[in-house]
Design a protein around this motif. Structure first.
Motif, PDB file in Angstrom:
ATOM      1  N   VAL A 239      72.729 117.353  39.768  1.00 28.87           N
ATOM      2  CA  VAL A 239      72.193 116.994  38.456  1.00 28.87           C
ATOM      3  C   VAL A 239      73.243 117.306  37.390  1.00 28.87           C
ATOM      4  O   VAL A 239      73.481 116.525  36.472  1.00 28.87           O
ATOM      5  N   ALA A 242      75.803 114.799  37.329  1.00 30.92           N
ATOM      6  CA  ALA A 242      75.213 113.573  36.799  1.00 30.92           C
ATOM      7  C   ALA A 242      75.132 113.631  35.284  1.00 30.92           C
ATOM      8  O   ALA A 242      75.401 112.643  34.595  1.00 30.92           O
ATOM      9  N   ASP A 245      78.381 112.861  33.861  1.00 28.05           N
ATOM     10  CA  ASP A 245      78.811 111.471  33.923  1.00 28.05           C
ATOM     11  C   ASP A 245      77.971 110.531  33.068  1.00 28.05           C
ATOM     12  O   ASP A 245      78.495 109.572  32.520  1.00 28.05           O
ATOM     13  N   ALA A 246      76.683 110.783  32.987  1.00 28.28           N
ATOM     14  CA  ALA A 246      75.820 109.866  32.228  1.00 28.28           C
ATOM     15  C   ALA A 246      74.571 110.613  31.790  1.00 28.28           C
ATOM     16  O   ALA A 246      73.524 110.541  32.419  1.00 28.28           O
ATOM     17  N   ARG A 249      71.251 108.722  31.040  1.00 28.58           N
ATOM     18  CA  ARG A 249      70.603 108.241  32.258  1.00 28.58           C
ATOM     19  C   ARG A 249      69.815 109.374  32.913  1.00 28.58           C
ATOM     20  O   ARG A 249      68.710 109.182  33.409  1.00 28.58           O
ATOM     21  N   VAL A 250      70.398 110.545  32.904  1.00 33.76           N
ATOM     22  CA  VAL A 250      69.715 111.686  33.493  1.00 33.76           C
ATOM     23  C   VAL A 250      68.399 111.937  32.770  1.00 33.76           C
ATOM     24  O   VAL A 250      67.372 112.224  33.377  1.00 33.76           O
ATOM     25  N   MET A 251      68.448 111.767  31.486  1.00 35.71           N
ATOM     26  CA  MET A 251      67.223 111.960  30.709  1.00 35.71           C
ATOM     27  C   MET A 251      66.178 110.938  31.089  1.00 35.71           C
ATOM     28  O   MET A 251      65.008 111.249  31.217  1.00 35.71           O
ATOM     29  N   PHE A 252      66.638 109.703  31.291  1.00 36.43           N
ATOM     30  CA  PHE A 252      65.676 108.658  31.592  1.00 36.43           C
ATOM     31  C   PHE A 252      65.050 108.792  32.968  1.00 36.43           C
ATOM     32  O   PHE A 252      64.021 108.194  33.232  1.00 36.43           O
ATOM     33  N   ILE A 253      65.711 109.544  33.848  1.00 37.45           N
ATOM     34  CA  ILE A 253      65.008 109.757  35.116  1.00 37.45           C
ATOM     35  C   ILE A 253      64.272 111.078  35.103  1.00 37.45           C
ATOM     36  O   ILE A 253      63.835 111.561  36.131  1.00 37.45           O
ATOM     37  N   GLY A 254      64.120 111.660  33.931  1.00 35.36           N
ATOM     38  CA  GLY A 254      63.153 112.729  33.792  1.00 35.36           C
ATOM     39  C   GLY A 254      63.674 114.146  33.825  1.00 35.36           C
ATOM     40  O   GLY A 254      62.903 115.090  33.823  1.00 35.36           O
ATOM     41  N   TYR A 255      64.988 114.323  33.852  1.00 31.65           N
ATOM     42  CA  TYR A 255      65.508 115.681  33.769  1.00 31.65           C
ATOM     43  C   TYR A 255      65.744 116.028  32.312  1.00 31.65           C
ATOM     44  O   TYR A 255      66.080 115.166  31.510  1.00 31.65           O
ATOM     45  N   ASN A 256      65.591 117.282  32.002  1.00 32.49           N
ATOM     46  CA  ASN A 256      65.952 117.688  30.653  1.00 32.49           C
ATOM     47  C   ASN A 256      67.316 118.371  30.706  1.00 32.49           C
ATOM     48  O   ASN A 256      67.431 119.518  31.134  1.00 32.49           O
TER      49      ASN A 256
END
Ligand SMILES: Nc1ncnc2c1ncn2[C@@H]1O[C@H](COP(=O)(O)OP(=O)(O)OP(=O)(O)O)[C@@H](O)[C@H]1O
Ligand SMILES: Nc1ncnc2c1ncn2[C@@H]1O[C@H](COP(=O)(O)OP(=O)(O)OP(=O)(O)O)[C@@H](O)[C@H]1O
Ligand SMILES: NC(N)=O
Ligand SMILES: [Mg+2]
Ligand SMILES: [Mg+2]
Lengths: 404, 230, 283, 535, 390
Positions: A239, A242, A245-246, A249-256
């Motif tokens: 994570v 990730a 790198d982006a 995008r990480v936020m959009f898959i639900g990680y804070n």
């Protein structure tokens, strides 16, 4: 081939890794003490006090470099504030060392000399408990940790990234340096703490004490490396890269990302604090110049020279830079800056992956079988790039060095 | 106009373009088709000099440009519409179009027909390129490539993200440009119908090789559509 | 009025939204049961306006999507389709108007990760994936799990998850690329991967911005099949300019123009609408 | 006491009109004495004679032109040696001249004496200067009063008369007559000079329980006068504070402008930026050296020549840096940080070997020395004014370059999307070199400005690098206007805080402020807005 | 060995190089001079030069290296107090010998160190006494202005106590500090101007360090504060610093030292000539304009005294040399015969006060009759009365 993200310690390190750990531990905890204490000075294998203090110091630097790499190499966040955390750890522990001087200072007072001299009648509140070893040790971790946490919380919450983050960490360090410079701050002004005598009642200059400190430094470094390895191999590590790198995008898959960054950032700061605490008794001085901007930049350089996004790289980086500095300043006192400057330039130009990258390249060349896979790992710059702002480019740039 | 001979290209260890040879004639539309990842974009990047050719040669109007820098290829008359638009996000639409004229004297004007083709560009002259919608950016990218009046126009999936009515406009425009006889057009396209209706010649790529070629009229008989879908 | 009060209960007040702390409010907002679909409406946009330096990208836009629906959005370039998705996912704050997810969740007051957590997944117009991670890891990261730091430190992949990833890899036809860094995929492959990442996330509502751009006709067809198969279980909102694709999807079509709804209905009706032909389809 | 004797002597001298007394050789000898008191007495005695010969000797003393040669006091003047007593040239010029030094106390005495003498000079400018000098430092008024009485009457020039009137009032402050004192206080209430305030202050002071000034009316008048003077002073003090802020801001801006291009636009985290400033400053030094050696008559204009030279030298160095190192690092911005850090070490050490580790001397040209007096307590130094103007000039230059030229557009395009810029026909490599060169050249210009107010030495650059980055980042990367506001803002805030909390705390507070500010506006003052920012 | 190794521990890079490089040159020159006369105990001296790079922990590292690896008999080095504090424990642990050549704040006395620079009573106090004298302008109000670190802080603390003892009121003292490297003195000068305008004769006592002096004096000049109105006396501005300054605006301002290049005597002539020749031989940058200054003289004196002590002790053994150092005398370039105190490891030094001239040299306006003994523990700091020897 489907290795799930796992935290299994043993698997994380692999047999080779454990062998390396065991050998290092054996050398540091058995052979070095024997060579230092048992062999006469004239013996070619004798390890001198000079060597032990120098290597001990570099080991502490190596811990800082690894800590820096966790946040920079893997997290894509370039901190120019790690010198501060290092120094805070050093100061926390330095307070204890100052108290251990007891009444043996110039003024034969219970207070540290600089306080007597400034007419302080009693210890300021923040020195409370500084005569307890464990409290000092706790502070050495907690102070950098808490400051990093608070600072990181606000900075990451505001999504401060890239150069912006680097610059404000720089501002933080610089402000702290000025603050510690002041005599009124209560940390000895620009002279800082020095002239330590004892640690836990043992003379600080006794060979045994030095060896213990040396051994602890090795232990801390090994511990840091193992911890780093475990973290990076875990899903957390993925994570983290990730985010580097982006992030959106990480936020959009639900990680804070806030929590991930904050965790690694605080951890990194605490490791620096520990390293600082071990560093101070070995070099015998801590003062605000440890917080200078140049120092923090140099920490980044250790990581870069060694190889970002690898764990062992920064260790080599710290060792190479510091040993060459020690050597150059003796052998070419007038020209060493040229060598050092050129070293930085050449490494960045020709060894973007650091010396570890070079080593990997060389071994790869030998094992031609793996050539295809190896080359695929170093993608050519994806052609038309469209990351316009330098700020946005930062993580991308950091990513280049990563080959986790 | 463009002659490519025995072109080879690698990314790291993988062989992306294998011994490609083809021509793009003047005044004609040559379409290049192929499924995802067969190397179409890579080929165009090689033509533009964005990635160096490993072996083989590229010639433009008889002149070898295999080793030329990108900007010299543009000077030699190539216009390029890349996949993914690649407009300059912080330049205004106007400046983006002026960038298209980089090889022309400083006083050159953006030809009016570009605004005829893409009226939205005229409306948004002062807006920054990066703020445009996807389709608007695509129109800008095409306009930018056309601005200097290239002799070879290379388009990488130009219809991506563009509304149907404008696709029709683009189709008409490309047709018209080819028909002037002063421009060779190399069009990479996945949208079969669009490619089919424009193609004077077609090339079909598969894993870095051209596996089928012919005139546009042959496309249906040669089962190009089927080959694309396997 | 009762609605109002339940909004403020479920959606943290402004101050709190600022510093979203995943764990705490996740449990609150995101418990599966919490998405209130009692009126069978999953997304409700009301009178949304967004302007940039005076230019109205969205102009009093109102739109409603039912649970399990597959909705296509078409409209001229610059009509505001992407902007609308930006509003739904929290990337852009509307100047005015309301955006509700289900009956109770006020999207305009939530941050991006909160919205993602609430069950809205998005595919960008330009594929964004983790280029340095392998295809497999990309999916692993997107997998619907507890995404807190603590869990991530000790996370392991179990059989179900592995199966799910394996299935998805097949679905998106990247099974043989699973261990390649995603950065090395071609444009089309990246598109597929991004869709795959959305799928493993298992969102309630999928927003897909030009998902078949750069795909071959054949792939476009398959994508359509995939989306149709998702219908019912998920709600989908698809933006496309490819009429064949829209036709294959077969759902209700909304035409946006200049920031508001121009027409709505099945594709045939809309295609016949002269206004739509004028501004969008062309003659 | 000193003043008293001096003034008394003057009065006597002035009164003894016509009676030309010869210069006393003993007094001259006294000047050469090693003993302070003897020297002082000798000066007093000379001043008392009050004639042209005495003035000549005093002037020579003040100009460091008095010497002893074999027991005889002489004046050295343009290669000639004159006898101090007679003013006649001595031939052959004696060897072993031993210069007669003054210290501050004596210099003040001599200057005072000369000024008093010159109040009666025929040359208006000389009288004006003398009056001004006395105004700045009048000493004990009571004893000067008789001279002033005379001078005020004799004076015809309006401006000088005003000053003399004020001096006169000041001198009467110590008059035993309360009415005279009152009038004097009231006259002085019109002033805006801190010196006058200082004179009035004792009138309201207490000694023990009693006021020093016994007369209530005078005391009240003094009170009011002080208030009104303070009011006038406060205004100019604030103005002064703002000016210092603006001036600091303009320096920050000059230091940062080059970086706004190399970093802000091109994305190169140029840690060697400070060294480019250093190169600019050394260029100014080199031009000064050249002018001193080759064009000594135009030495004051070396700076004008230094501007283009610094630009080109720094630009060349920058271009060389770009060609050899930075070129290979585009798209890897953090690597540029490391490599340029290495470059900066190399440049610093190179300067150290070339010019020595010590600072070099760069003088302000005469036209940049001193200042304009805006108010009694507000003088704006010329060098600062020039630098403020210069920073405006450089700013304009940069703005025009970036926004109004094709080159500027190419630079922006190349930095936003290098491969694509190549694909529309921009020779990207050349543009990169050129742009970096221009940015470096601008830094060189900054260096010229810095050479006028700060050190010129091998490490001078390191002191500016942090501040420069702060300015660029605070303003918003790539935003010229942001950099301007950030620089001026930081300047004014720093100076305001400094006045209030001291330099150290102010610096800390400013840094903390920056940290907090960036939390609020993570992209800087002038954040780039738009949808492309995130992607 | 047939040579005696001598360590030279001065920063040749980093911020302190500006001051310390000249001391390294002086040390090398002096060693050369001694070797030319046959060395010490019949052996040549062999200099070991290292660069601690203005990095304080590195000073400690290098000190340990000099002592334990290179086995030097003595070290000449350090400039800043913090560097000295950093190496002290090493010298104590390994019983080494350090000669420290720079004026400092005192409050220290170590067996392993000889202090050849001035203690506060050999520089600061006489300077203030001068300012208060009629001759010095009878200053009544004082601005204590310094860089924020220990030397200025300590010096000013001592001066405050001293001024108090002379009846100067608190309100007549203003104390200001600036950070290291501070370069904008506008505000402070405005404050000084205001302070000076508020009453009696004001003088500024500057402990501004190194680089900040140039901007300070330039600002002072441009703000129109003349030396005869508000004199500034500095303790860290010497010939070497003035070489990098356009001295015109400084003319008349003061400095207090134990040596000026401008003092006239045969020893000094010899010293200056020797250094000029050395500069040419060593091809130092701008060798034709090199100057000598107080710390250089202190280095020179220190090395000679050490050599004499070694001859006397007939050994380079630290303890024997320390014993032999007591009471050593040397005809110094300052024109006085300096003596190493029998007990407190500090030199007896004369004090000169000079006004800066336009050529960057000093015009001595006052000097002590003879060398005065150092008081490393200032009597103006309570509790120090008893501590005047080791
Ligand atoms: N920078 C790179 N490094 C390594 N491999 C790459 C790189 N860029 C592309 N590839 C690989 O090269 C192959 C060809 O890619 P290319 O982009 O040319 O395909 P394409 O035919 O244009 O596909 P699409 O229709 O999806 O745009 C793909 O398999 C891709 O994975
Ligand atoms: N930040 C911004 N600043 C200025 N204008 C903007 C900004 N963002 C969007 N716009 C404008 O808003 C309009 C709507 O853009 P949007 O991207 O939503 O269109 P779209 O419907 O997605 O178009 P397409 O089909 O081409 O992708 C466009 O005209 C665009 O130029
Ligand atoms: N000891 C000094 N001057 O720092
Ligand atoms: Mg492609
Ligand atoms: Mg869109």
């Amino acid at each position: 081939m489907r290795t799930p993200a796992t935290v299994k310690l043993v698997a994380g390190l692999g047999p080779k890794g454990w062998l390396a750990v065991a050998i290092t531990a054996l050398v540091a905890w058995v052979l070095v003490p024997l060579a230092h204490l048992m062999l006469p000075e004239s013996h070619p294998l004798h390890v001198s006090t000079f060597a032990i203090t120098l290597i001990g110091k570099i080991l502490c630097y190596a811990v800082v470099a690894v800590a820096m790499d966790l946040i920079w190499g893997y997290g894509g966040i370039l901190s120019l504030g790690h010198g501060l955390f290092f120094a805070l750890g050093g100061y926390s522990f330095g307070m204890y060392l100052m108290r251990q001087i007891g009444r043996e200072g110039s003024y034969q007072s219970d207070l540290p000399d600089f306080m007597v001299f400034l007419d302080w009648k009693e210890l300021p509140w923040y020195w409370t408990g500084s005569d307890h070893f464990l409290w000092a040790l706790f502070l050495a971790v907690a102070v950098p940790g808490v400051i990093a946490w608070i600072f990181g919380y606000f900075a990451f919450r505001s999504r401060i990234k890239g150069v912006y983050f680097s610059i404000i960490t720089q501002a933080l360090t610089y402000a702290a340096m000025l603050f510690f410079f002041r005599n009124e701050t209560g940390f000895g002004g620009n002279n800082g703490f020095t002239d330590f005598k004892r640690i836990l009642g043992y003379s600080i200059t006794a060979p045994e004490t030095r060896l213990v400190l040396f051994g602890l430094s090795v232990a801390l470094l090994l511990g840091t490396l193992i911890l780093g390895r475990v973290l990076i191999a875990s899903k957390f590590g993925k994570v983290l890269t990730a985010i580097r790198d982006a992030e959106s995008r990480v936020m959009f898959i639900g990680y804070n990302p806030l929590h991930y960054k904050l965790f690694i950032w605080t951890l990194s700061a605490m490791l620096c604090g520990l390293a600082g605490a071990l560093y101070v008794p070995q070099v015998g001085i801590i003062n605000p110049s440890e917080m200078s901007v140049a120092n923090s930049i140099e920490i980044a350089i250790w990581a870069a020279v060694g190889g970002r996004g690898t764990l062992i790289g920064p260790v080599f980086g710290a060792a190479i830079v510091n040993l060459s500095k020690s050597w150059f300043t003796t052998s070419f006192p007038e020209y060493w800056l040229f060598f050092l400057g050129l070293l930085f330039i050449l490494v960045t130009l020709y060894l973007p992956q650091g010396v570890v990258g070079l080593w990997a390249k060389l071994t790869r060349r030998e094992a031609k079988a793996a050539a295809a896979a190896a080359k695929a790992e170093t993608p050519a710059a994806p052609a038309p790039r469209s990351t316009p702002t330098p700020a946005a480019e930062l993580p991308a740039g950091a990513a280049k060095g990563a080959s986790a | 106009m463009l002659t490519v001979t025995n072109l080879n290209q690698y990314y790291g260890g993988s062989h992306i373009l294998r011994d490609l040879s083809f021509e793009v004639p003047m005044g004609k539309v040559t379409t290049l088709l192929g499924r995802n990842g067969v190397g179409k974009t890579t080929l165009l990047k090689t033509l533009m000099g964005l990635v160096p050719a490993a072996t083989g040669s590229i010639a433009l109007a008889g002149q070898d440009i295999t080793k030329a820098a990108s900007y010299n290829r543009v000077r030699a008359g190539i216009g390029y519409v890349p996949q993914g638009r690649e407009i300059f996000p912080r330049l205004t639409v106007e400046e983006n179009l002026q960038m298209g004229l980089a090889t022309r004297p400083a006083s050159s004007q953006v030809p009016a027909r570009i605004f005829e083709m893409f009226p939205v560009l005229k409306q948004m002259m002062k807006r920054r390129g990066g703020d445009l919608s996807g389709g608007q950016q695509q129109q800008l990218a095409i306009g930018r490539a056309l601005a200097p009046g290239p002799t070879l126009l290379i388009l990488d999936e130009p219809t991506e993200g563009i509304q149907p009515s404008i696709i029709k406009d683009i189709e008409r425009a490309i047709r018209a440009l080819a028909e002037t006889g002063e421009m060779a057009i190399l069009l990479v396209e996945q949208y079969y119908d669009f490619a089919r209706s424009l193609a004077d010649h077609y090339l079909l790529m598969e894993r870095g090789e051209i596996i089928s070629r012919g005139t546009g009229a042959d496309m249906d008989t040669n089962n190009v559509r089927e080959m694309l879908s396997v | 009025m009762r609605v109002e009060s339940s909004i403020s209960r479920n959606a943290p007040a402004d101050g709190q939204t600022e510093h979203w702390d995943g764990e705490a409010s996740t449990g609150h907002v995101l418990k599966p049961g919490e998405l209130d679909l009692s009126h069978n409406v999953i997304l409700y946009l009301d009178d949304i306006t967004v302007s940039f330096d005076g230019f109205r990208a969205l102009n009093a836009l109102s739109l409603q999507i039912d649970a399990g629906e597959l909705r296509c959005i078409i409209g001229p370039n610059g009509a505001g389709k992407t902007t609308m998705m930006d509003v739904i996912t929290g990337k852009t704050r509307p100047d005015s108007g309301k955006a509700f997810f289900g009956q109770t969740i006020d999207l305009t007051r939530m941050t991006e990760p909160q919205i993602a957590h609430a069950g809205i997944g998005r595919k960008f117009q330009k594929p964004t994936i983790f280029e340095h991670h392998t295809v497999f890891e990309n999916l692993e990261l997107a997998l619907k799990t507890d995404k807190s730091v603590k869990k991530s430190l000790f996370a392991r992949l179990f059989g179900d998850d592995l199966d799910k990833i394996a299935d998805t890899l097949k679905q998106i036809r990247l099974a043989d690329q699973a261990d390649r860094p995603a950065g090395l995929l071609s444009h089309g492959q990246k598109q597929w991967l991004e869709i795959g990442m959305l799928l493993v996330q298992d969102p309630k509502l999928l927003l897909l911005d030009e998902p078949v751009a750069g795909m071959t006709d054949d792939e476009t067809e398959r994508t359509a099949e995939l989306f149709v198969s998702l219908k019912g279980k998920h709600s989908l909102m698809v933006v496309e300019h490819d009429m064949a694709f829209v036709e294959a999807l077969g759902g209700k079509v909304t035409v946006l123009c200049e920031g508001s709804v121009l027409a709505e209905g099945d594709l045939a009706t809309v295609q016949a609408d002269p206004r739509v032909i004028d501004v969008y389809l062309g003659r | 006491m000193r003043r008293f004797l001096l003034s008394l002597g003057l009065v006597l001298g002035l009164c003894a009109t016509g009676a030309r007394a010869d210069l006393d050789p003993a007094a001259l000898k006294g000047l050469a004495s090693d003993d302070f008191d003897a020297k002082q007495a000798a000066i007093t005695q000379l001043a008392a004679t009050g004639d042209a010969d005495a003035e000549r000797v005093l002037k020579a003393l003040s100009d460091d032109a008095l010497a002893v040669a074999g027991g005889r006091v002489v004046i050295t003047a343009g290669g000639q040696v004159l006898d101090a007593a007679s003013g006649a040239a001595i031939k052959p010029a004696p060897a072993n001249l031993e210069s007669i030094g003054l210290n501050n106390a004596l210099r003040q005495q001599v200057d005072g004496a000369l000024a008093a003498l010159r109040l009666f000079s025929a040359d208006r400018a000389e009288r004006l200067a003398a009056a001004k000098l006395l105004l700045a430092d009048m000493g004990d008024g009571a004893t000067l009063l008789p001279i002033l009485d005379k001078a005020v009457q004799a004076e015809t020039d309006g401006e000088i008369k005003t000053i003399l009137a004020q001096l006169h009032a000041q001198a009467r402050l110590t008059s035993p007559d309360a009415a005279v004192r009152l009038a004097a206080v009231q006259a002085l209430g019109e002033s805006a000079s801190p010196a006058v305030k200082a004179l009035l202050l004792p009138l309201i002071e207490k000694q023990g329980d009693a006021y020093l000034e016994t007369d209530d009316k005078v005391r009240y008048a003094a009170q009011t006068a002080i208030k009104s003077i303070e009011g006038r002073l406060a205004w100019s003090e604030t103005a002064g504070q703002i000016f210092t802020g603006v001036s600091l801001g303009s320096i920050l801006l000059l230091a940062a402008l080059g970086l706004a291009i190399t970093y802000g636009v091109m994305g190169v985290i140029n840690m060697a930026h400070g060294e480019l400033l250093m190169i600019g400053a050394y260029s100014a030094y080199a031009m000064q050296t050249l002018f001193r050696a080759q064009f000594p008559d135009f030495v004051d204009y070396y700076l004008v020549a230094a501007v283009p030279v610094a630009f080109f030298v720094a630009a060349l160095v920058g271009m060389a840096m770009e060609r050899t190192v930075i070129r290979h690092l585009y798209g890897r911005p953090l690597e540029t940080l490391l490599a340029t850090w290495g470059l900066s070490l190399v440049l610093i050490q190179a300067a150290r070997l070339l010019f020595g580790a010590q600072n070099v001397e760069v003088a302000n040209p005469v036209w940049m020395s001193g200042g304009v007096q805006i108010a009694e307590n507000l003088a704006l130094p010329w060098n600062r004014l020039v630098i403020v103007a210069f920073s405006g000039f450089v700013l304009l230059l940069v703005w025009l370059m970036m926004n109004k030229t094709r080159l500027g557009m190419f630079v922006r395009a190349v930095t936003q999307n290098r491969p694509m810029a190549g694909c529309v026909g921009v020779p990207t490599a050349r543009i990169d070199t050129l742009a970096f060169g221009i940015g470096s050249g601008i830094a060189g210009l900054g260096g010229v400005a810095l050479s006028q107010i700060a050190n010129v030495g091998p490490d001078m650059g390191t002191g500016y690098i942090v501040d420069s980055f702060m300015v660029v980042v605070l303003g918003g990367v790539g935003q010229l206007a942001g950099a301007v506001w950030a620089a001026l803002g930081l300047g004014v805030v720093s100076k305001f805080l400094e006045g209030w909390a001291g330099a150290v705390i102010a610096k800390i507070l400013v840094l903390v402020f920056i940290i907090i500010f960036i939390q609020k506006r993570p992209q800087g003052l002038f954040a780039l807005k738009g949808r492309f920012v995130e992607n | 060995a047939d040579t005696i190794k001598v360590g030279i521990l001065h920063s040749l890079s980093g911020t302190m190089a500006i001051s310390e490089t000249a001391l390294k040159e002086t040390a090398l020159m002096t060693i050369d001079e001694i070797n030319a006369k046959g060395g010490v105990l019949g052996k040549k001296l062999e200099p070991v030069v290292v660069d601690p790079a203005s990095d304080w922990p590195k000073f400690a590292e290098k000190a340990r290296q000099l002592l334990s690896q290179d086995k030097v008999a003595v070290t000449f080095g350090c400039w800043t107090s913090v560097s000295r504090k950093s190496v002290l424990p090493v010298y104590k642990e390994l019983n080494g010998l350090l000669f420290y050549p720079v004026q400092y704040e005192g409050e220290e006395l170590e067996k392993n160190v000889f202090y050849t620079g001035a203690a506060p009573n050999q520089q600061a106090i006489p300077a203030v006494e001068y300012l208060m004298s009629k001759e010095g302008g009878s200053a009544k109000r004082f601005v204590l202005l310094g860089t924020d670190y220990v030397y200025p802080r300590t010096t000013n603390k001592i001066l405050r106590a001293f001024l108090k003892s002379k009846g100067v009121a608190e309100s007549d003292i203003m104390e200001e500090y600036t950070p290291f490297g501070h370069s904008d003195y506008q505000t402070i000068i405005a404050k000084i101007k205001k302070f000076a305008a508020e009453g009696k004769k004001t003088a500024v006592i500057s402990t501004i360090n190194g680089d900040s002096n140039v901007p300070f004096y330039k600002e002072l000049g441009n703000a129109g504060l003349k030396a005869k109105d508000v004199p500034v006396v500095a303790f860290s501005v010497g010939e070497e610093e003035l070489r990098g300054v356009d001295a015109k605006p400084l003319v008349g301002h003061l400095a207090a030292w134990n040596y000026f290049m401008s003092v006239k005597n045969p020893e000094n002539d010899k010293f200056i000539k020797m250094y000029r020749d050395w500069a040419k031989k060593a091809k130092l940058p701008k060798a034709d304009t090199v100057v000598t200054n107080d710390p250089m003289e202190a280095t020179y004196v220190g090395i000679h005294m050490w050599a004499q002590a070694v001859e006397k002790a007939k050994s380079t053994d630290t303890d024997k040399v320390i014993a032999a150092m007591a009471g050593q005398t040397f005809n110094a370039p300052s024109g006085f015969t300096l003596k190493m105190d029998e007990t407190n490891h500090h030199l007896h030094k004369p004090v000169f006060i000079g006004e800066i001239k336009a050529d960057g040299q000093f015009n001595t306006v006052w000097k002590t009759k003879g060398p005065i003994r150092a008081q490393p523990w200032s009597p103006f700091i309570p509790g120090n009365e008893s501590k005047q020897k080791l």
